[in-house]
Design an enzyme around this catalytic site. Structure first.
Site, short mmCIF file in Angstrom:
data_model
loop_
_atom_site.label_atom_id
_atom_site.label_comp_id
_atom_site.label_asym_id
_atom_site.label_seq_id
_atom_site.Cartn_x
_atom_site.Cartn_y
_atom_site.Cartn_z
N TRP A 156 1.69 58.08 17.02
CA TRP A 156 2.22 59.39 16.62
C TRP A 156 1.45 60.02 15.47
O TRP A 156 1.63 61.18 15.17
CB TRP A 156 3.70 59.26 16.21
CG TRP A 156 3.92 58.14 15.24
CD1 TRP A 156 4.31 56.87 15.55
CD2 TRP A 156 3.68 58.14 13.83
NE1 TRP A 156 4.35 56.09 14.41
CE2 TRP A 156 3.98 56.85 13.34
CE3 TRP A 156 3.27 59.12 12.91
CZ2 TRP A 156 3.86 56.51 11.99
CZ3 TRP A 156 3.15 58.79 11.58
CH2 TRP A 156 3.43 57.49 11.12
N ASN A 157 0.60 59.26 14.78
CA ASN A 157 0.06 59.82 13.54
C ASN A 157 -1.04 60.86 13.77
O ASN A 157 -1.24 61.75 12.95
CB ASN A 157 -0.39 58.71 12.57
CG ASN A 157 -1.46 57.83 13.14
OD1 ASN A 157 -1.72 57.84 14.34
ND2 ASN A 157 -2.10 57.05 12.28
N LYS A 180 0.18 57.56 27.99
CA LYS A 180 1.55 57.45 27.47
C LYS A 180 1.50 57.78 25.98
O LYS A 180 1.10 56.97 25.16
CB LYS A 180 2.11 56.05 27.65
CG LYS A 180 3.61 56.01 27.36
CD LYS A 180 4.09 54.69 26.81
CE LYS A 180 3.90 54.56 25.33
NZ LYS A 180 4.54 55.58 24.48
N PRO A 181 1.90 59.02 25.62
CA PRO A 181 1.88 59.36 24.19
C PRO A 181 3.03 58.67 23.47
O PRO A 181 3.96 58.17 24.11
CB PRO A 181 2.08 60.88 24.19
CG PRO A 181 2.77 61.20 25.48
CD PRO A 181 2.38 60.11 26.46
N ALA A 182 2.96 58.66 22.14
CA ALA A 182 4.03 58.05 21.34
C ALA A 182 5.34 58.80 21.58
O ALA A 182 5.33 60.01 21.82
CB ALA A 182 3.67 58.10 19.86
N GLY A 234 -2.68 51.80 18.03
CA GLY A 234 -1.36 51.59 17.46
C GLY A 234 -1.36 50.36 16.57
O GLY A 234 -2.40 49.97 16.04
N GLU A 256 -7.56 49.88 19.08
CA GLU A 256 -7.74 50.45 17.73
C GLU A 256 -6.44 50.18 16.99
O GLU A 256 -5.44 50.84 17.22
CB GLU A 256 -7.98 51.97 17.83
CG GLU A 256 -9.24 52.36 18.58
CD GLU A 256 -10.49 52.27 17.73
OE1 GLU A 256 -10.39 51.97 16.53
OE2 GLU A 256 -11.58 52.49 18.28
N CYS A 290 -4.69 55.10 9.90
CA CYS A 290 -5.13 53.71 9.99
C CYS A 290 -6.31 53.44 9.06
O CYS A 290 -6.52 52.30 8.66
CB CYS A 290 -5.54 53.41 11.42
SG CYS A 290 -6.74 54.59 12.02
N GLU A 387 0.06 46.96 5.64
CA GLU A 387 -0.32 48.34 5.79
C GLU A 387 0.83 49.19 5.24
O GLU A 387 1.95 49.09 5.75
CB GLU A 387 -0.52 48.60 7.30
CG GLU A 387 -1.33 49.80 7.62
CD GLU A 387 -1.53 49.95 9.13
OE1 GLU A 387 -0.80 49.34 9.93
OE2 GLU A 387 -2.43 50.72 9.50
N GLU A 464 -14.73 54.07 19.49
CA GLU A 464 -14.48 55.40 20.04
C GLU A 464 -15.40 56.40 19.33
O GLU A 464 -15.73 56.22 18.16
CB GLU A 464 -13.00 55.79 19.84
CG GLU A 464 -12.09 54.92 20.69
CD GLU A 464 -10.63 55.30 20.66
OE1 GLU A 464 -9.97 55.17 21.70
OE2 GLU A 464 -10.15 55.72 19.60
#
Ligand code: NAD
Length: 484
Positions: A156-157, A180-182, A234, A256, A290, A387, A464
Protein backbone atom coordinates in the site's frame (compact mmCIF):
# COMPACT_ATOMS: atom_id res chain seq x y z
CA UNK A 1 -13.02 14.22 -4.20
CA UNK A 2 -13.19 16.43 -7.29
CA UNK A 3 -11.81 14.46 -10.18
CA UNK A 4 -11.62 16.03 -13.62
CA UNK A 5 -12.45 12.58 -14.93
CA UNK A 6 -14.76 10.80 -12.45
CA UNK A 7 -14.59 7.61 -14.55
CA UNK A 8 -11.12 7.02 -13.07
CA UNK A 9 -12.69 6.13 -9.74
CA UNK A 10 -13.48 2.50 -10.48
CA UNK A 11 -15.24 0.35 -7.90
CA UNK A 12 -15.13 -2.97 -9.72
CA UNK A 13 -12.27 -5.35 -10.41
CA UNK A 14 -10.84 -5.66 -13.93
CA UNK A 15 -10.75 -9.16 -15.41
CA UNK A 16 -10.51 -10.13 -19.09
CA UNK A 17 -11.20 -6.57 -20.19
CA UNK A 18 -14.41 -6.26 -18.16
CA UNK A 19 -15.28 -4.44 -14.94
CA UNK A 20 -16.69 -7.08 -12.65
CA UNK A 21 -18.06 -7.69 -9.14
CA UNK A 22 -17.13 -10.52 -6.80
CA UNK A 23 -19.08 -13.73 -7.46
CA UNK A 24 -20.97 -13.41 -4.20
CA UNK A 25 -21.28 -9.62 -4.49
CA UNK A 26 -19.18 -8.97 -1.38
CA UNK A 27 -17.34 -5.66 -1.19
CA UNK A 28 -14.80 -3.94 1.04
CA UNK A 29 -14.88 -0.33 2.11
CA UNK A 30 -11.81 1.74 1.24
CA UNK A 31 -11.16 4.37 3.86
CA UNK A 32 -9.23 7.61 3.95
CA UNK A 33 -6.50 7.17 6.60
CA UNK A 34 -6.60 10.92 7.35
CA UNK A 35 -10.17 10.88 8.66
CA UNK A 36 -11.56 7.35 8.47
CA UNK A 37 -14.22 8.30 5.90
CA UNK A 38 -15.27 5.71 3.34
CA UNK A 39 -14.15 6.72 -0.16
CA UNK A 40 -15.38 3.76 -2.18
CA UNK A 41 -16.16 0.03 -2.16
CA UNK A 42 -14.34 -2.60 -4.19
CA UNK A 43 -15.11 -6.30 -4.78
CA UNK A 44 -13.88 -8.79 -2.20
CA UNK A 45 -12.70 -11.57 -4.50
CA UNK A 46 -11.31 -15.02 -3.77
CA UNK A 47 -9.78 -18.04 -5.48
CA UNK A 48 -12.50 -18.53 -8.14
CA UNK A 49 -12.27 -15.02 -9.55
CA UNK A 50 -8.47 -15.23 -9.42
CA UNK A 51 -8.55 -18.47 -11.43
CA UNK A 52 -10.62 -16.73 -14.09
CA UNK A 53 -8.20 -13.81 -14.19
CA UNK A 54 -5.31 -16.25 -14.69
CA UNK A 55 -7.24 -18.02 -17.46
CA UNK A 56 -7.86 -14.66 -19.14
CA UNK A 57 -4.17 -13.80 -18.92
CA UNK A 58 -3.34 -17.20 -20.40
CA UNK A 59 -5.79 -16.76 -23.28
CA UNK A 60 -4.40 -13.30 -24.05
CA UNK A 61 -0.77 -14.47 -23.96
CA UNK A 62 -0.25 -15.86 -27.51
CA UNK A 63 -1.45 -12.73 -29.32
CA UNK A 64 0.33 -10.33 -26.96
CA UNK A 65 3.60 -12.29 -27.12
CA UNK A 66 3.34 -12.42 -30.91
CA UNK A 67 3.24 -8.65 -31.28
CA UNK A 68 6.54 -7.01 -32.07
CA UNK A 69 8.28 -5.19 -29.24
CA UNK A 70 7.66 -2.01 -31.20
CA UNK A 71 3.91 -2.66 -31.31
CA UNK A 72 3.80 -3.33 -27.57
CA UNK A 73 5.93 -0.23 -26.96
CA UNK A 74 3.46 1.95 -28.84
CA UNK A 75 0.63 0.83 -26.54
CA UNK A 76 2.75 1.23 -23.42
CA UNK A 77 3.87 4.67 -24.55
CA UNK A 78 0.23 5.68 -24.92
CA UNK A 79 -0.45 4.34 -21.41
CA UNK A 80 2.44 6.41 -20.05
CA UNK A 81 1.06 9.53 -21.73
CA UNK A 82 -2.43 8.93 -20.35
CA UNK A 83 -1.06 8.44 -16.84
CA UNK A 84 0.80 11.74 -17.07
CA UNK A 85 -2.21 13.51 -18.62
CA UNK A 86 -4.26 12.36 -15.61
CA UNK A 87 -1.55 12.96 -13.03
CA UNK A 88 -3.68 15.26 -10.89
CA UNK A 89 -6.66 12.90 -10.66
CA UNK A 90 -4.41 9.92 -9.95
CA UNK A 91 -2.61 11.90 -7.24
CA UNK A 92 -5.91 12.81 -5.59
CA UNK A 93 -7.09 9.20 -5.58
CA UNK A 94 -3.75 8.13 -4.11
CA UNK A 95 -3.71 10.72 -1.33
CA UNK A 96 -7.28 9.86 -0.40
CA UNK A 97 -6.67 6.14 -0.07
CA UNK A 98 -3.04 6.15 1.10
CA UNK A 99 -2.61 9.46 2.95
CA UNK A 100 0.66 10.79 1.50
CA UNK A 101 0.81 14.56 0.86
CA UNK A 102 -0.58 15.52 -2.54
CA UNK A 103 2.82 16.79 -3.77
CA UNK A 104 4.34 13.38 -2.99
CA UNK A 105 1.43 11.64 -4.69
CA UNK A 106 2.02 13.71 -7.85
CA UNK A 107 5.66 12.71 -7.63
CA UNK A 108 4.76 9.05 -7.33
CA UNK A 109 2.45 9.21 -10.35
CA UNK A 110 5.34 10.59 -12.43
CA UNK A 111 7.80 8.13 -10.92
CA UNK A 112 5.38 5.24 -11.53
CA UNK A 113 4.73 6.35 -15.10
CA UNK A 114 8.46 6.54 -15.79
CA UNK A 115 8.71 2.74 -15.51
CA UNK A 116 6.11 2.30 -18.25
CA UNK A 117 7.98 4.72 -20.51
CA UNK A 118 11.37 3.15 -19.75
CA UNK A 119 10.31 -0.45 -20.27
CA UNK A 120 8.34 0.37 -23.43
CA UNK A 121 11.72 1.31 -24.89
CA UNK A 122 13.71 -1.40 -23.14
CA UNK A 123 11.47 -4.08 -24.66
CA UNK A 124 13.00 -3.18 -28.03
CA UNK A 125 16.47 -4.05 -26.74
CA UNK A 126 15.96 -7.65 -25.66
CA UNK A 127 19.03 -8.97 -27.43
CA UNK A 128 20.13 -12.57 -27.77
CA UNK A 129 23.63 -14.03 -28.22
CA UNK A 130 25.62 -16.10 -30.64
CA UNK A 131 28.22 -18.41 -29.11
CA UNK A 132 31.28 -19.72 -30.99
CA UNK A 133 30.62 -23.48 -31.23
CA UNK A 134 33.17 -26.08 -30.13
CA UNK A 135 32.38 -28.14 -33.30
CA UNK A 136 32.58 -26.68 -36.81
CA UNK A 137 29.24 -28.06 -38.01
CA UNK A 138 27.21 -26.40 -35.28
CA UNK A 139 25.89 -22.90 -34.64
CA UNK A 140 24.83 -21.92 -31.13
CA UNK A 141 22.31 -19.18 -30.53
CA UNK A 142 20.57 -17.84 -27.42
CA UNK A 143 17.18 -16.17 -27.67
CA UNK A 144 15.12 -14.57 -24.92
CA UNK A 145 11.39 -15.10 -24.62
CA UNK A 146 8.57 -13.90 -22.40
CA UNK A 147 8.18 -15.92 -19.20
CA UNK A 148 4.41 -16.23 -19.77
CA UNK A 149 1.59 -15.44 -17.37
CA UNK A 150 2.89 -13.46 -14.40
CA UNK A 151 1.41 -12.43 -11.06
CA UNK A 152 2.13 -9.28 -9.06
CA UNK A 153 1.29 -8.69 -5.40
CA UNK A 154 1.93 -5.15 -4.24
CA UNK A 155 1.96 -3.12 -0.99
CA UNK A 156 0.00 0.00 0.00
CA UNK A 157 2.86 2.43 0.50
CA UNK A 158 3.41 3.13 -3.23
CA UNK A 159 0.06 2.22 -4.80
CA UNK A 160 1.07 3.06 -8.40
CA UNK A 161 4.85 2.73 -8.63
CA UNK A 162 4.99 -0.77 -7.12
CA UNK A 163 2.61 -1.93 -9.86
CA UNK A 164 4.24 -0.20 -12.82
CA UNK A 165 7.69 -1.49 -11.80
CA UNK A 166 6.32 -4.99 -12.36
CA UNK A 167 3.69 -4.61 -15.05
CA UNK A 168 5.85 -2.29 -17.20
CA UNK A 169 8.62 -4.84 -17.81
CA UNK A 170 6.18 -7.78 -17.87
CA UNK A 171 4.07 -6.31 -20.66
CA UNK A 172 7.07 -4.94 -22.54
CA UNK A 173 8.64 -8.42 -22.54
CA UNK A 174 5.44 -9.99 -23.92
CA UNK A 175 4.10 -11.43 -20.66
CA UNK A 176 0.54 -11.00 -19.40
CA UNK A 177 -0.26 -10.14 -15.80
CA UNK A 178 -2.66 -10.61 -12.90
CA UNK A 179 -2.20 -7.96 -10.22
CA UNK A 180 -3.39 -8.15 -6.63
CA UNK A 181 -3.05 -4.66 -5.13
CA UNK A 182 -2.91 -4.12 -1.37
CA UNK A 183 -6.31 -4.19 0.33
CA UNK A 184 -5.94 -0.58 1.54
CA UNK A 185 -5.08 0.94 -1.86
CA UNK A 186 -6.86 -0.76 -4.79
CA UNK A 187 -8.30 2.45 -6.27
CA UNK A 188 -4.98 3.61 -7.74
CA UNK A 189 -4.53 0.18 -9.33
CA UNK A 190 -8.01 0.25 -10.86
CA UNK A 191 -7.48 3.77 -12.22
CA UNK A 192 -4.25 2.54 -13.83
CA UNK A 193 -6.16 -0.32 -15.46
CA UNK A 194 -8.82 2.08 -16.78
CA UNK A 195 -6.08 4.15 -18.44
CA UNK A 196 -4.44 0.98 -19.73
CA UNK A 197 -7.68 -0.03 -21.41
CA UNK A 198 -7.94 3.41 -23.01
CA UNK A 199 -4.35 3.06 -24.22
CA UNK A 200 -5.30 -0.12 -26.07
CA UNK A 201 -3.92 -2.88 -23.83
CA UNK A 202 -5.89 -5.88 -25.14
CA UNK A 203 -8.34 -7.69 -22.89
CA UNK A 204 -6.80 -10.24 -20.56
CA UNK A 205 -3.27 -8.81 -20.83
CA UNK A 206 -3.66 -6.87 -17.56
CA UNK A 207 -6.06 -8.00 -14.84
CA UNK A 208 -6.66 -6.51 -11.39
CA UNK A 209 -8.15 -8.69 -8.65
CA UNK A 210 -9.24 -6.81 -5.51
CA UNK A 211 -9.68 -8.50 -2.14
CA UNK A 212 -9.48 -8.19 1.61
CA UNK A 213 -8.58 -11.90 1.77
CA UNK A 214 -5.03 -11.79 0.41
CA UNK A 215 -4.25 -15.38 1.40
CA UNK A 216 -7.11 -16.69 -0.79
CA UNK A 217 -6.03 -14.76 -3.88
CA UNK A 218 -2.35 -15.32 -3.11
CA UNK A 219 -2.96 -19.03 -2.65
CA UNK A 220 -4.34 -19.31 -6.18
CA UNK A 221 -1.67 -17.08 -7.74
CA UNK A 222 1.12 -19.13 -6.17
CA UNK A 223 -0.35 -22.63 -6.71
CA UNK A 224 -1.82 -22.27 -10.21
CA UNK A 225 0.62 -23.89 -12.65
CA UNK A 226 -0.33 -21.46 -15.43
CA UNK A 227 1.35 -18.63 -13.53
CA UNK A 228 5.06 -18.87 -14.33
CA UNK A 229 6.34 -16.02 -12.22
CA UNK A 230 5.43 -14.12 -9.08
CA UNK A 231 6.75 -10.67 -8.35
CA UNK A 232 6.04 -9.60 -4.80
CA UNK A 233 6.72 -6.37 -2.94
CA UNK A 234 5.85 -6.30 0.73
CA UNK A 235 6.99 -7.50 4.11
CA UNK A 236 9.66 -10.15 4.62
CA UNK A 237 7.41 -12.67 6.47
CA UNK A 238 4.78 -12.64 3.70
CA UNK A 239 7.50 -12.79 1.03
CA UNK A 240 8.98 -15.90 2.63
CA UNK A 241 5.57 -17.57 2.76
CA UNK A 242 4.85 -16.80 -0.89
CA UNK A 243 8.29 -18.02 -1.95
CA UNK A 244 7.59 -21.33 -0.19
CA UNK A 245 4.17 -21.56 -1.83
CA UNK A 246 5.75 -21.03 -5.26
CA UNK A 247 8.12 -23.95 -4.74
CA UNK A 248 5.52 -26.59 -5.63
CA UNK A 249 5.14 -25.34 -9.19
CA UNK A 250 8.76 -24.08 -9.39
CA UNK A 251 7.78 -20.54 -10.32
CA UNK A 252 10.28 -17.81 -10.78
CA UNK A 253 10.07 -15.27 -7.97
CA UNK A 254 11.16 -11.69 -7.52
CA UNK A 255 10.93 -10.40 -3.98
CA UNK A 256 11.23 -6.78 -2.85
CA UNK A 257 10.95 -7.07 0.92
CA UNK A 258 11.57 -5.10 4.07
CA UNK A 259 14.58 -2.93 4.86
CA UNK A 260 16.49 -1.54 7.83
CA UNK A 261 18.55 1.14 6.14
CA UNK A 262 21.51 2.65 7.94
CA UNK A 263 22.22 6.34 7.33
CA UNK A 264 25.82 6.99 8.39
CA UNK A 265 27.11 10.50 8.94
CA UNK A 266 30.91 10.76 9.27
CA UNK A 267 32.73 13.63 10.99
CA UNK A 268 33.90 14.93 7.60
CA UNK A 269 30.37 15.16 6.16
CA UNK A 270 28.67 18.32 4.96
CA UNK A 271 26.27 18.44 7.93
CA UNK A 272 23.61 20.57 6.26
CA UNK A 273 23.56 18.27 3.23
CA UNK A 274 23.30 15.26 5.57
CA UNK A 275 20.36 16.82 7.42
CA UNK A 276 18.64 17.53 4.09
CA UNK A 277 19.30 13.98 2.91
CA UNK A 278 18.06 12.57 6.22
CA UNK A 279 14.79 14.48 5.89
CA UNK A 280 14.22 13.13 2.36
CA UNK A 281 15.26 9.61 3.20
CA UNK A 282 13.55 9.31 6.60
CA UNK A 283 10.35 11.34 6.49
CA UNK A 284 9.04 10.86 2.93
CA UNK A 285 5.65 9.15 3.02
CA UNK A 286 5.72 9.66 6.83
CA UNK A 287 8.56 7.15 7.05
CA UNK A 288 6.59 4.40 5.32
CA UNK A 289 9.05 3.43 2.61
CA UNK A 290 11.17 0.31 2.35
CA UNK A 291 14.30 2.38 1.62
CA UNK A 292 13.66 4.76 4.53
CA UNK A 293 16.65 5.51 6.72
CA UNK A 294 15.81 3.35 9.73
CA UNK A 295 18.97 3.91 11.77
CA UNK A 296 20.92 7.18 11.81
CA UNK A 297 24.50 6.19 12.68
CA UNK A 298 26.37 9.37 13.55
CA UNK A 299 30.05 9.89 14.38
CA UNK A 300 31.01 11.25 17.80
CA UNK A 301 32.54 14.53 16.61
CA UNK A 302 29.39 15.86 14.95
CA UNK A 303 26.68 13.88 16.77
CA UNK A 304 25.32 16.77 18.86
CA UNK A 305 25.43 19.25 15.98
CA UNK A 306 23.66 16.83 13.62
CA UNK A 307 21.03 15.94 16.24
CA UNK A 308 20.27 19.58 16.93
CA UNK A 309 19.94 20.54 13.26
CA UNK A 310 17.82 17.50 12.45
CA UNK A 311 15.54 18.09 15.45
CA UNK A 312 15.07 21.71 14.36
CA UNK A 313 14.16 20.75 10.82
CA UNK A 314 11.81 18.00 12.01
CA UNK A 315 10.03 20.22 14.53
CA UNK A 316 9.12 22.57 11.66
CA UNK A 317 7.39 19.84 9.61
CA UNK A 318 3.66 20.36 9.17
CA UNK A 319 1.54 17.31 9.98
CA UNK A 320 -2.00 16.86 8.69
CA UNK A 321 -4.34 15.71 5.94
CA UNK A 322 -2.28 15.23 2.78
CA UNK A 323 -4.88 17.12 0.74
CA UNK A 324 -3.81 20.37 2.48
CA UNK A 325 -1.21 22.21 0.45
CA UNK A 326 1.46 22.84 3.12
CA UNK A 327 1.35 19.42 4.82
CA UNK A 328 4.55 17.37 4.55
CA UNK A 329 3.71 14.52 6.95
CA UNK A 330 0.40 12.77 6.35
CA UNK A 331 -1.27 10.08 8.45
CA UNK A 332 0.12 6.58 8.89
CA UNK A 333 -1.88 3.93 7.09
CA UNK A 334 -3.86 2.64 10.10
CA UNK A 335 -4.05 2.25 13.87
CA UNK A 336 -1.85 -0.85 13.85
CA UNK A 337 0.95 1.24 12.33
CA UNK A 338 0.48 3.91 15.00
CA UNK A 339 0.56 1.30 17.76
CA UNK A 340 3.78 -0.23 16.35
CA UNK A 341 5.58 3.13 16.16
CA UNK A 342 4.35 4.04 19.63
CA UNK A 343 5.66 0.77 21.07
CA UNK A 344 9.08 1.18 19.40
CA UNK A 345 9.47 4.72 20.75
CA UNK A 346 8.31 3.65 24.24
CA UNK A 347 10.81 0.76 24.21
CA UNK A 348 13.68 3.10 23.21
CA UNK A 349 12.78 5.81 25.73
CA UNK A 350 12.29 3.17 28.43
CA UNK A 351 15.84 1.94 27.78
CA UNK A 352 17.41 5.40 27.94
CA UNK A 353 16.80 7.21 24.63
CA UNK A 354 15.70 10.87 24.58
CA UNK A 355 13.08 12.34 22.25
CA UNK A 356 14.56 15.66 21.09
CA UNK A 357 11.64 16.15 18.67
CA UNK A 358 8.17 14.56 18.79
CA UNK A 359 8.12 11.27 20.69
CA UNK A 360 4.35 10.74 20.81
CA UNK A 361 1.13 10.51 18.81
CA UNK A 362 0.30 13.85 17.20
CA UNK A 363 -2.27 16.18 18.78
CA UNK A 364 -4.48 15.65 15.72
CA UNK A 365 -5.14 12.11 17.00
CA UNK A 366 -6.35 9.41 14.60
CA UNK A 367 -3.54 7.99 12.48
CA UNK A 368 -1.18 10.94 12.98
CA UNK A 369 2.21 10.54 14.66
CA UNK A 370 4.51 13.46 15.49
CA UNK A 371 7.76 13.42 13.49
CA UNK A 372 10.34 12.28 15.99
CA UNK A 373 14.10 12.32 16.58
CA UNK A 374 15.56 10.07 19.29
CA UNK A 375 19.10 10.51 20.66
CA UNK A 376 21.24 8.15 22.79
CA UNK A 377 19.85 5.14 20.96
CA UNK A 378 21.71 1.86 21.51
CA UNK A 379 21.83 -1.57 19.88
CA UNK A 380 19.73 -3.23 22.60
CA UNK A 381 16.64 -1.20 21.66
CA UNK A 382 14.03 -2.69 19.31
CA UNK A 383 14.46 0.17 16.78
CA UNK A 384 17.93 -1.21 16.03
CA UNK A 385 16.49 -4.34 14.40
CA UNK A 386 12.89 -3.60 13.42
CA UNK A 387 11.58 -1.73 10.43
CA UNK A 388 9.95 1.34 12.04
CA UNK A 389 7.70 2.34 9.10
CA UNK A 390 6.91 5.68 10.72
CA UNK A 391 8.39 9.19 11.07
CA UNK A 392 10.95 8.31 13.74
CA UNK A 393 14.72 8.82 13.41
CA UNK A 394 16.82 7.00 16.04
CA UNK A 395 20.39 8.35 16.36
CA UNK A 396 23.13 5.84 17.18
CA UNK A 397 26.68 7.00 18.01
CA UNK A 398 30.00 5.60 16.71
CA UNK A 399 33.73 6.35 16.88
CA UNK A 400 35.56 4.44 14.11
CA UNK A 401 34.79 3.52 10.49
CA UNK A 402 34.94 -0.18 11.37
CA UNK A 403 32.40 0.33 14.11
CA UNK A 404 30.06 2.20 11.75
CA UNK A 405 30.21 -0.49 9.06
CA UNK A 406 29.73 -3.27 11.62
CA UNK A 407 26.70 -1.50 13.11
CA UNK A 408 25.26 -0.84 9.64
CA UNK A 409 25.65 -4.46 8.53
CA UNK A 410 24.28 -5.87 11.79
CA UNK A 411 20.84 -6.64 10.37
CA UNK A 412 19.18 -9.47 8.47
CA UNK A 413 18.02 -6.91 5.91
CA UNK A 414 20.08 -5.54 3.02
CA UNK A 415 18.03 -3.17 0.88
CA UNK A 416 19.30 0.43 0.96
CA UNK A 417 22.10 2.17 2.88
CA UNK A 418 23.22 5.79 2.91
CA UNK A 419 26.32 7.59 4.08
CA UNK A 420 27.74 11.09 4.08
CA UNK A 421 31.48 11.73 3.82
CA UNK A 422 33.78 13.96 1.77
CA UNK A 423 36.82 11.69 1.96
CA UNK A 424 37.14 9.91 -1.39
CA UNK A 425 39.07 6.94 0.04
CA UNK A 426 36.48 6.42 2.78
CA UNK A 427 33.68 6.75 0.23
CA UNK A 428 35.05 3.80 -1.77
CA UNK A 429 35.91 1.65 1.24
CA UNK A 430 32.58 2.08 2.98
CA UNK A 431 30.55 1.72 -0.23
CA UNK A 432 32.24 -1.62 -0.89
CA UNK A 433 31.88 -2.88 2.69
CA UNK A 434 28.16 -2.18 3.11
CA UNK A 435 26.09 -5.35 2.60
CA UNK A 436 23.17 -3.71 0.83
CA UNK A 437 21.73 -3.76 -2.69
CA UNK A 438 21.74 0.04 -3.03
CA UNK A 439 23.95 2.70 -1.47
CA UNK A 440 23.24 6.44 -1.47
CA UNK A 441 26.49 8.39 -1.11
CA UNK A 442 25.91 12.01 -0.07
CA UNK A 443 22.39 11.46 -1.37
CA UNK A 444 19.10 10.58 0.32
CA UNK A 445 16.91 9.92 -2.75
CA UNK A 446 18.18 7.04 -4.85
CA UNK A 447 15.20 5.52 -6.70
CA UNK A 448 14.62 6.02 -10.41
CA UNK A 449 13.55 3.95 -13.37
CA UNK A 450 16.98 3.66 -14.99
CA UNK A 451 18.75 2.11 -11.97
CA UNK A 452 18.52 -1.43 -10.54
CA UNK A 453 16.37 -1.40 -7.39
CA UNK A 454 16.54 -4.36 -5.03
CA UNK A 455 18.11 -5.94 -2.01
CA UNK A 456 20.32 -8.70 -0.63
CA UNK A 457 19.93 -10.93 2.45
CA UNK A 458 16.32 -11.02 3.70
CA UNK A 459 15.42 -7.90 1.69
CA UNK A 460 14.80 -9.91 -1.42
CA UNK A 461 15.73 -11.41 -4.75
CA UNK A 462 15.80 -9.74 -8.15
CA UNK A 463 15.94 -6.19 -9.40
CA UNK A 464 13.35 -3.74 -10.69
CA UNK A 465 14.05 -0.85 -13.06
CA UNK A 466 17.01 -0.52 -15.45
CA UNK A 467 17.85 -3.10 -18.12
CA UNK A 468 18.10 -5.69 -15.33
CA UNK A 469 14.40 -5.22 -14.58
CA UNK A 470 13.20 -6.71 -17.86
CA UNK A 471 15.42 -9.79 -17.51
CA UNK A 472 13.16 -10.87 -14.63
CA UNK A 473 10.39 -11.42 -17.20
CA UNK A 474 12.48 -13.23 -19.81
CA UNK A 475 13.61 -16.82 -20.09
CA UNK A 476 16.74 -17.92 -21.90
CA UNK A 477 16.37 -20.45 -24.70
CA UNK A 478 19.44 -22.04 -26.24
CA UNK A 479 19.24 -23.18 -29.88
CA UNK A 480 21.81 -25.68 -31.14
CA UNK A 481 21.82 -25.97 -34.95
CA UNK A 482 23.69 -28.91 -36.39
CA UNK A 483 24.52 -30.26 -39.84
CA UNK A 484 25.98 -27.02 -41.11
P1 NAD B 1 2.47 -6.94 3.48
O1 NAD B 1 3.50 -7.98 3.29
O2 NAD B 1 1.57 -7.04 4.64
O3 NAD B 1 1.53 -6.85 2.22
C1 NAD B 1 2.04 -6.76 0.91
C2 NAD B 1 1.05 -7.39 -0.04
O4 NAD B 1 0.97 -8.77 0.27
C3 NAD B 1 -0.36 -6.84 0.06
O5 NAD B 1 -0.93 -6.81 -1.22
C4 NAD B 1 -1.05 -7.88 0.91
O6 NAD B 1 -2.43 -7.95 0.67
C5 NAD B 1 -0.37 -9.14 0.42
N1 NAD B 1 -0.45 -10.28 1.34
C6 NAD B 1 -0.44 -10.29 2.69
N2 NAD B 1 -0.55 -11.55 3.14
C7 NAD B 1 -0.63 -12.35 2.05
C8 NAD B 1 -0.76 -13.76 1.85
N3 NAD B 1 -0.81 -14.60 2.87
N4 NAD B 1 -0.82 -14.22 0.58
C9 NAD B 1 -0.75 -13.38 -0.46
N5 NAD B 1 -0.63 -12.05 -0.34
C10 NAD B 1 -0.57 -11.54 0.91
O7 NAD B 1 3.27 -5.56 3.46
P2 NAD B 1 2.67 -4.09 3.55
O8 NAD B 1 2.40 -3.75 4.96
O9 NAD B 1 1.56 -3.89 2.56
O10 NAD B 1 3.90 -3.25 2.98
C11 NAD B 1 4.93 -2.84 3.79
C12 NAD B 1 6.14 -3.72 3.61
O11 NAD B 1 6.52 -3.73 2.25
C13 NAD B 1 7.34 -3.22 4.35
O12 NAD B 1 8.02 -4.28 4.95
C14 NAD B 1 8.19 -2.59 3.27
O13 NAD B 1 9.55 -2.51 3.56
C15 NAD B 1 7.91 -3.47 2.12
N6 NAD B 1 8.21 -2.79 0.87
C16 NAD B 1 9.31 -3.20 0.16
C17 NAD B 1 9.64 -2.55 -1.01
C18 NAD B 1 10.85 -2.96 -1.79
O14 NAD B 1 10.94 -2.61 -2.94
N7 NAD B 1 11.76 -3.73 -1.21
C19 NAD B 1 8.84 -1.51 -1.49
C20 NAD B 1 7.73 -1.14 -0.74
C21 NAD B 1 7.42 -1.80 0.44
Amino acid sequence: MQLKDPALLRQQAYIDGSWVNADLGATNAIRNPANGETIAHVPDMGGDETRRAIAAADAALPAWRAKTAKERAAILRKWFELIMANQEDLAQIMTLEQGKPLAEARGEVAYGASFIEWFAEEGKRVYGETIPAPQGDKRLVVIKQAVGVTAAITPWNFPIAMITRKVGPALAAGCTSVVKPAEATPLSALALAELGARAGIPRGVLNIVTTARPADVGGELTSNPTVRKLSFTGSTPVGKRLMAQCADTVKRVSLELGGNAPFIVFNDADIDAAVKGAIVSKYRNAGQTCVCANRMIVQDGIYDQFAEKLAQAVAAMKVGDGMQADVVIGPLINQAAIAKVDALVADAVGKGATAVAGGARHALGGNFYAPTVLTNVTADMAVAQEEIFGPVAPLFRFKTDEEAVALANNTRYGLAAYFYSRDIGRVWRVAEQLEFGMVGINEGAISNEVAPFGGVKESGIGREGSHHGIEEYLTIKYLCMGGI
